[in-house]
Design an enzyme around this catalytic site. Sequence first.
Site, mmCIF file in Angstrom:
data_model
loop_
_atom_site.group_PDB
_atom_site.id
_atom_site.type_symbol
_atom_site.label_atom_id
_atom_site.label_comp_id
_atom_site.label_asym_id
_atom_site.label_seq_id
_atom_site.Cartn_x
_atom_site.Cartn_y
_atom_site.Cartn_z
ATOM 1 N N ARG A 83 0.850 -1.180 0.000
ATOM 2 C CA ARG A 83 0.000 0.000 0.000
ATOM 3 C C ARG A 83 0.892 1.238 0.000
ATOM 4 N NH1 ARG A 83 -2.686 2.944 4.794
ATOM 5 N NH2 ARG A 83 -3.887 4.509 3.674
ATOM 6 N N HIS A 111 -2.827 10.915 0.920
ATOM 7 C CA HIS A 111 -2.282 10.684 2.262
ATOM 8 C C HIS A 111 -1.713 12.013 2.761
ATOM 9 C CE1 HIS A 111 -0.725 7.321 5.016
ATOM 10 N NE2 HIS A 111 -0.508 8.463 5.651
ATOM 11 N N GLU A 167 -7.197 8.365 6.435
ATOM 12 C CA GLU A 167 -7.444 9.051 7.708
ATOM 13 C C GLU A 167 -7.910 10.495 7.524
ATOM 14 O OE1 GLU A 167 -4.094 8.560 10.303
ATOM 15 O OE2 GLU A 167 -4.260 6.390 10.334
ATOM 16 N N ASN A 222 -7.464 1.739 10.114
ATOM 17 C CA ASN A 222 -6.137 1.946 10.690
ATOM 18 C C ASN A 222 -6.280 1.971 12.205
ATOM 19 O OD1 ASN A 222 -5.520 2.333 8.007
ATOM 20 N ND2 ASN A 222 -4.899 4.466 8.219
ATOM 21 N N TYR A 227 -4.164 1.875 16.099
ATOM 22 C CA TYR A 227 -2.947 1.917 16.910
ATOM 23 C C TYR A 227 -3.218 1.796 18.407
ATOM 24 C CZ TYR A 227 -0.613 3.301 12.617
ATOM 25 O OH TYR A 227 -0.118 3.305 11.335
ATOM 26 N N GLU A 232 -3.565 -0.115 8.276
ATOM 27 C CA GLU A 232 -2.386 0.284 9.049
ATOM 28 C C GLU A 232 -2.486 -0.309 10.439
ATOM 29 O OE1 GLU A 232 -1.291 4.393 9.408
ATOM 30 O OE2 GLU A 232 -1.703 4.818 7.303
#
Length: 471
Positions: free
Chosen positions: A76, A120, A165, A294, A296, A371
């Site tokens: 990606r 991005h 995002e 994504n 985290y 991600e």
Amino acid sequence: MSDRFPPGFLWGAATSAYQIEGAVREDGRTPSIWDTFSHTPGKVADGDTGDVAVDHYHRWREDVALMADLGVTSYRFSVSWSRVQPTGRGPAVQLGLDFYRRLVDELLDHGIAPALTLYHWDLPQELEDAGGWPARDTASRFADYAALVGAALGDRVERWITLNEPWCSAFLGYASGVHAPGRTDPAASLRAAHHLNLAHGRATSALRSAMPARNQIAVSLNSAVVRPLSQDPADLAAVRRIDDLANGVFHGPMLHGAYPRHLFADTAAITDWSFVHDGDLRAIHQPLDALGLNYYTTALVSAADPDAAGPRADGHGASEHSPWPGAASVAFHQPPGERTVMGWTIDPSGLYDLLLRYTREAPGLPLLVTENGAACDDKPGPDGTVHDADRIRYLHGHLDMVRRAIEEGADVRGYYLWSLMDNFEWSYGYGKRFGAVYVDYETLARTPKSSAHWYAEVARANELPPAPPGA
């Protein structure tokens, strides 16, 4: 419970253009908002910029060979808008498109499926000067850009992602100012969010017109897992308010054709939302082939104590300005547990919760983890090797949650490690290392870390091995 992943599961790695390419003034490329922001004193740690980054623009063959060695089956990457369409308007620069044509051909030659992200965060500076994402016209310019790239690469790239995002683009870029373009205007941030939604919808339609019908279109959202500090009704109300601002503001229009019902009232003191025009929600609500997520860390919130003051522990950088318009009544807390060097709590269960949430939120829509990864304190040993056992434990824990979510019915088609290699980490500069491949920023030499070799074994086996010690 099987440790194997479904047949055909994509084992990916991810990057973005400004973080790795460098060559910011070559072959017709003009400045993006991140060029301007990183060259503004005080905006990026240590005055770092992406001028060279890790020089992927010149080292792409070496980097694709690395991916092949690591067993990556999908890569990606993002296209630099200002490399392809320098002013954000008009015809494409063929030299810019040729770079991506060469990259895609090299990936295909190595059996690696390209997954192309159109945006991005690197808006051409000329479009920011004309108003940026708070300006409605930017959505139209993005659709034109999408059509150009789709026509050029749609014959060989089957996986497309419109936006990465958009929450960060809207609220870190225009509300808290910790990301480019560094504006601190809550009303502008909400306009930006809507126009990013509109850009996604129009770009999706443009891509479908420009590309073969077999191609798949997705969007990547950094949807937050928001948890209450307690079960007090006021804390639960705080969760709802932040969930609307973090998640519903994007997945509502994109997946359901409507904004969350409380969002307009929550932000009424900031804007009247008159920038939402008739037909916008229909334009945004386009059928998707997959949803990228994504992940985290998690967020922990409560109702704010009016007598308490202190830093906002939401993990989104230090700023006197909040990225949460209309949410002054909410307090953020540091979730307990071990943290990465970003200060983010390590909580794999959040990824499980997120995948199952969107299994319910959008039944029948395939999911991709576009991600997931950790910044660690990576240093080469005396023999030059980089042993990052902490990252291996992180990845194992999160992949185990992906596997469990699949067992529970989540249709997860792939996982993209963030990141393929160490790179320019936005406002943190080169001080945070997320890569599976270590980059010496003086020589730009690449060295796969222990986690890269571990990930390669997982990808080739399509199976999660036993948990490493300490996991």
